[in-house]
Design a protein around this motif. Structure first.
Motif, mmCIF file in Angstrom:
data_model
loop_
_atom_site.group_PDB
_atom_site.id
_atom_site.type_symbol
_atom_site.label_atom_id
_atom_site.label_comp_id
_atom_site.label_asym_id
_atom_site.label_seq_id
_atom_site.Cartn_x
_atom_site.Cartn_y
_atom_site.Cartn_z
ATOM 1 N N THR A 299 0.826 -1.213 0.000
ATOM 2 C CA THR A 299 0.000 0.000 0.000
ATOM 3 C C THR A 299 0.857 1.258 0.000
ATOM 4 O OG1 THR A 299 -0.158 -0.041 2.433
ATOM 5 C CG2 THR A 299 -1.906 -1.141 1.201
ATOM 6 N N ARG A 300 2.157 1.097 -0.143
ATOM 7 C CA ARG A 300 3.067 2.246 -0.077
ATOM 8 C C ARG A 300 2.911 3.158 -1.297
ATOM 9 N NH1 ARG A 300 9.136 0.518 0.502
ATOM 10 N NH2 ARG A 300 8.012 -1.117 1.599
ATOM 11 N N PHE A 301 2.755 2.540 -2.468
ATOM 12 C CA PHE A 301 2.634 3.307 -3.705
ATOM 13 C C PHE A 301 1.230 3.151 -4.271
ATOM 14 C CE2 PHE A 301 7.108 1.843 -3.431
ATOM 15 C CZ PHE A 301 7.700 3.089 -3.201
ATOM 16 N N PHE A 302 0.689 4.251 -4.756
ATOM 17 C CA PHE A 302 -0.720 4.284 -5.149
ATOM 18 C C PHE A 302 -1.096 3.214 -6.182
ATOM 19 C CE2 PHE A 302 -4.268 5.954 -7.691
ATOM 20 C CZ PHE A 302 -5.231 6.023 -6.706
ATOM 21 N N PRO A 303 -0.347 3.040 -7.292
ATOM 22 C CA PRO A 303 -0.749 2.021 -8.275
ATOM 23 C C PRO A 303 -0.814 0.619 -7.676
ATOM 24 C CG PRO A 303 0.878 3.506 -9.209
ATOM 25 C CD PRO A 303 0.840 3.791 -7.734
ATOM 26 N N GLU A 304 0.200 0.262 -6.866
ATOM 27 C CA GLU A 304 0.205 -1.071 -6.266
ATOM 28 C C GLU A 304 -0.926 -1.209 -5.250
ATOM 29 O OE1 GLU A 304 3.592 -4.273 -5.160
ATOM 30 O OE2 GLU A 304 3.846 -2.316 -4.219
ATOM 31 N N ARG A 305 -1.219 -0.150 -4.535
ATOM 32 C CA ARG A 305 -2.328 -0.169 -3.581
ATOM 33 C C ARG A 305 -3.649 -0.482 -4.287
ATOM 34 N NH1 ARG A 305 -3.566 2.933 1.446
ATOM 35 N NH2 ARG A 305 -5.817 3.071 1.613
ATOM 36 N N ILE A 306 -3.854 0.108 -5.451
ATOM 37 C CA ILE A 306 -5.080 -0.132 -6.214
ATOM 38 C C ILE A 306 -5.170 -1.595 -6.642
ATOM 39 C CG2 ILE A 306 -6.317 0.422 -8.347
ATOM 40 C CD1 ILE A 306 -6.463 2.578 -6.178
ATOM 41 N N LEU A 307 -4.070 -2.148 -7.141
ATOM 42 C CA LEU A 307 -4.058 -3.542 -7.588
ATOM 43 C C LEU A 307 -4.216 -4.504 -6.416
ATOM 44 C CD1 LEU A 307 -1.168 -3.274 -10.208
ATOM 45 C CD2 LEU A 307 -3.639 -3.338 -10.661
ATOM 46 N N PHE A 308 -3.595 -4.161 -5.293
ATOM 47 C CA PHE A 308 -3.715 -4.979 -4.078
ATOM 48 C C PHE A 308 -5.168 -5.009 -3.612
ATOM 49 C CE2 PHE A 308 -2.551 -5.116 0.704
ATOM 50 C CZ PHE A 308 -2.522 -6.508 0.719
ATOM 51 N N ARG A 309 -5.798 -3.859 -3.554
ATOM 52 C CA ARG A 309 -7.199 -3.777 -3.127
ATOM 53 C C ARG A 309 -8.098 -4.577 -4.079
ATOM 54 N NH1 ARG A 309 -9.447 2.033 -2.186
ATOM 55 N NH2 ARG A 309 -9.630 1.528 0.033
ATOM 56 N N ARG A 310 -7.842 -4.477 -5.366
ATOM 57 C CA ARG A 310 -8.666 -5.196 -6.340
ATOM 58 C C ARG A 310 -8.611 -6.700 -6.094
ATOM 59 N NH1 ARG A 310 -6.857 -4.672 -12.440
ATOM 60 N NH2 ARG A 310 -7.403 -2.472 -12.053
ATOM 61 N N LEU A 311 -7.401 -7.219 -5.837
ATOM 62 C CA LEU A 311 -7.269 -8.656 -5.609
ATOM 63 C C LEU A 311 -7.928 -9.059 -4.286
ATOM 64 C CD1 LEU A 311 -6.126 -11.291 -6.710
ATOM 65 C CD2 LEU A 311 -4.018 -10.828 -5.472
ATOM 66 N N LEU A 312 -7.758 -8.247 -3.245
ATOM 67 C CA LEU A 312 -8.379 -8.572 -1.963
ATOM 68 C C LEU A 312 -9.906 -8.534 -2.061
ATOM 69 C CD1 LEU A 312 -6.092 -6.707 0.616
ATOM 70 C CD2 LEU A 312 -6.037 -9.116 -0.056
ATOM 71 N N ARG A 313 -10.446 -7.643 -2.866
ATOM 72 C CA ARG A 313 -11.887 -7.601 -3.056
ATOM 73 C C ARG A 313 -12.401 -8.855 -3.759
ATOM 74 N NH1 ARG A 313 -13.121 -1.293 -4.909
ATOM 75 N NH2 ARG A 313 -13.210 -0.424 -2.780
ATOM 76 N N GLN A 314 -11.559 -9.442 -4.596
ATOM 77 C CA GLN A 314 -11.945 -10.675 -5.281
ATOM 78 C C GLN A 314 -11.922 -11.871 -4.330
ATOM 79 O OE1 GLN A 314 -9.508 -11.627 -8.710
ATOM 80 N NE2 GLN A 314 -10.414 -13.668 -8.926
ATOM 81 N N ALA A 315 -11.108 -11.792 -3.278
ATOM 82 C CA ALA A 315 -10.946 -12.918 -2.357
ATOM 83 C C ALA A 315 -12.239 -13.211 -1.604
ATOM 84 C CB ALA A 315 -9.825 -12.644 -1.375
ATOM 85 N N ASP A 316 -12.483 -14.498 -1.333
ATOM 86 C CA ASP A 316 -13.629 -14.901 -0.517
ATOM 87 C C ASP A 316 -13.310 -14.782 0.967
ATOM 88 O OD1 ASP A 316 -15.788 -16.263 -2.450
ATOM 89 O OD2 ASP A 316 -13.778 -16.730 -3.192
ATOM 90 N N ARG A 317 -12.077 -15.121 1.356
ATOM 91 C CA ARG A 317 -11.633 -14.968 2.739
ATOM 92 C C ARG A 317 -10.213 -14.435 2.741
ATOM 93 N NH1 ARG A 317 -14.743 -17.793 6.472
ATOM 94 N NH2 ARG A 317 -13.888 -16.298 7.971
ATOM 95 N N ILE A 318 -9.898 -13.622 3.754
ATOM 96 C CA ILE A 318 -8.548 -13.105 3.945
ATOM 97 C C ILE A 318 -8.098 -13.533 5.335
ATOM 98 C CG2 ILE A 318 -7.078 -11.065 4.001
ATOM 99 C CD1 ILE A 318 -9.292 -9.635 2.355
ATOM 100 N N HIS A 319 -7.123 -14.418 5.371
ATOM 101 C CA HIS A 319 -6.654 -14.992 6.631
ATOM 102 C C HIS A 319 -5.530 -14.143 7.204
ATOM 103 C CE1 HIS A 319 -4.726 -18.659 8.855
ATOM 104 N NE2 HIS A 319 -5.410 -17.888 9.665
ATOM 105 N N VAL A 320 -5.681 -13.713 8.444
ATOM 106 C CA VAL A 320 -4.614 -13.023 9.171
ATOM 107 C C VAL A 320 -4.320 -13.799 10.450
ATOM 108 C CG1 VAL A 320 -5.166 -10.755 8.232
ATOM 109 C CG2 VAL A 320 -6.234 -11.488 10.365
ATOM 110 N N LEU A 321 -3.083 -13.668 10.931
ATOM 111 C CA LEU A 321 -2.620 -14.500 12.033
ATOM 112 C C LEU A 321 -2.557 -13.771 13.368
ATOM 113 C CD1 LEU A 321 0.214 -16.101 9.940
ATOM 114 C CD2 LEU A 321 -1.785 -17.322 10.770
ATOM 115 N N SER A 322 -2.737 -12.451 13.340
ATOM 116 C CA SER A 322 -2.619 -11.680 14.582
ATOM 117 C C SER A 322 -3.566 -10.489 14.561
ATOM 118 C CB SER A 322 -1.177 -11.181 14.776
ATOM 119 O OG SER A 322 -0.855 -10.191 13.809
#
Length: 369
Positions: A124-147
């Motif tokens: 999320t540091r750079f705007f273009p990558e942040r947009i692409l990262f968000r797009r992929l996470l929105r496609q995800a059904d679940r996002i697993h975090v450990l903490s």
């Protein structure tokens, strides 16, 4: 109804040690034990893995553009197999491949993403990558975090993803668990052994520990030795550590990267576990399976209160946590732990009991169903 097949994609996997690799192997094994069909996509160095079905990727397992392209190419070749099945982007390297190129061949699959911690600030540091990262996470059904740290970071950056987030911690690696409970960790009359397990890299903070040890009172130094376990991944930093170790005033050993059987012996012969991770260029300790490994051997921990470490080490119960930017506090915690045998025994026992409560079956059930 038959369960869908799970494709777990990763750039990190045993025999190379590391938290993300531990996670991927243990989740795969847990899923298989629960009756799931699993295919692990991992670099070719993992081709000898005997835990299940492994598809060796023609890459060395870094996060560079070449490795990302090769993973994307293999996924495109087999896109039709993903339809109706589950795809798990299980660590930063695999995730970055699809963020980097802004494409996903998983539209007809159930998509799962695991965030270990550093991905959130890094992607999320750079705007273009942040947009692409968000797009992929929105496609995800679940996002697993450990903490909780990772959960809070994701909520802050992308509050709209709240309903997708699954918080479910992992456990120690099976390969380094003690063969039997052993609370007599050091030979009678020997020096107190402090160990650090982690790659020799500035983010792991071994230099902070050497500084704290160097400032201990002389009488205490005579009773202590320090052991570092881990691969040398940063030559300049490693040289600096070795130079510091010559001036610290107590014995220091660099054992390198150890096989699990050797690492178990080192854990069994230690008295205190210390790992003082720091912030480095957007990278932070997202959880820290190694703290639970040490705890399973009955070792109290000394650590920085940073990232997801507070989910692995409970202050004043299983170890001592100090601020990452206050070296005086670290030195005081070190001296307190080393002088108080009763404190070490109490915290070590609590750590061992707590570590036994963590397992891999629960996160596998939570994530894969």
């Amino acid at each position: 109804m038959a369960k869908s097949k799970i494709f777990l994609l990763t750039h990190e996997f045993p025999p190379k040690r590391g938290g993300a690799g531990i996670y991927c192997e243990e989740m795969a094994c847990a899923a298989i034990s629960l009756g799931n069909e699993m295919e692990v996509w991992a670099p070719r160095f993992a081709a000898d893995w005997k835990g299940g079905n492994l598809f060796p990727l023609p890459l060395r397992g870094s996060q560079d553009w070449r490795c990302s392209f090769k993973l994307l190419r293999e996924a495109r070749r087999r896109t039709s197999e993903f339809s109706g099945n589950t795809v798990h982007l299980a660590e930063p390297g695999a995730l970055r491949a699809f963020v980097r190129f802004g494409t996903s061949p998983f539209n007809s699959a159930r998509l799962l993403v695991t965030l270990h911690g550093s991905e959130i600030p890094r992607f999320t540091r750079f705007f273009p990558e942040r947009i692409l990262f968000r797009r992929l996470l929105r496609q995800a059904d679940r996002i697993h975090v450990l903490s909780r740290h990772n959960q809070d970071g994701l909520r802050t950056k992308f509050p709209e993803l709240e309903s997708k987030i699954l918080l479910s911690p992992g456990a120690p690696s099976r390969h380094v668990l003690p063969s039997q409970r052993n609370n007599s960790m050091a030979d009678e009359g020997s020096k107190l052994r402090i160990i650090t397990v982690g790659r020799l890299h500035p983010r792991k903070g071994q230099d902070r520990i050497l500084d704290a040890l160097g400032n201990l009172p002389s009488d205490l130094k005579e009773t202590v030795e320090y052991i570092l376990v881990g691969p040398e991944t940063n030559p300049r930093y490693t040289r600096r550590l070795r130079e510091k170790s010559n001036r610290v005033g107590l014995p220091v050993q660099f054992l390198g990267d150890l096989q699990p059987s050797e690492l178990r012996k080192v854990y069994a012969g230690a008295d205190v576990f210390a790992l003082t991770s720091t912030y480095q260029k957007g990278s932070v300790e997202g959880f820290g399976f190694v703290y639970l490994e040490a705890a399973s051997h009955g070792l109290p921990a000394i650590a920085h209160r940073i990232g997801g470490v507070e989910d692995a080490v409970v202050h004043d119960e299983t170890g001592l946590l100090v601020a990452h930017d206050k070296p005086k506090e670290l030195g005081e915690a070190m001296e307190r732990m080393l002088r108080d045998a009763e404190l070490r025994a109490r915290m070590g026992q609590s750590a061992q009991v707590r570590a036994a409560k963590f397992n891999w079956e629960q996160p596998a059930l939570d994530l894969y169903g």
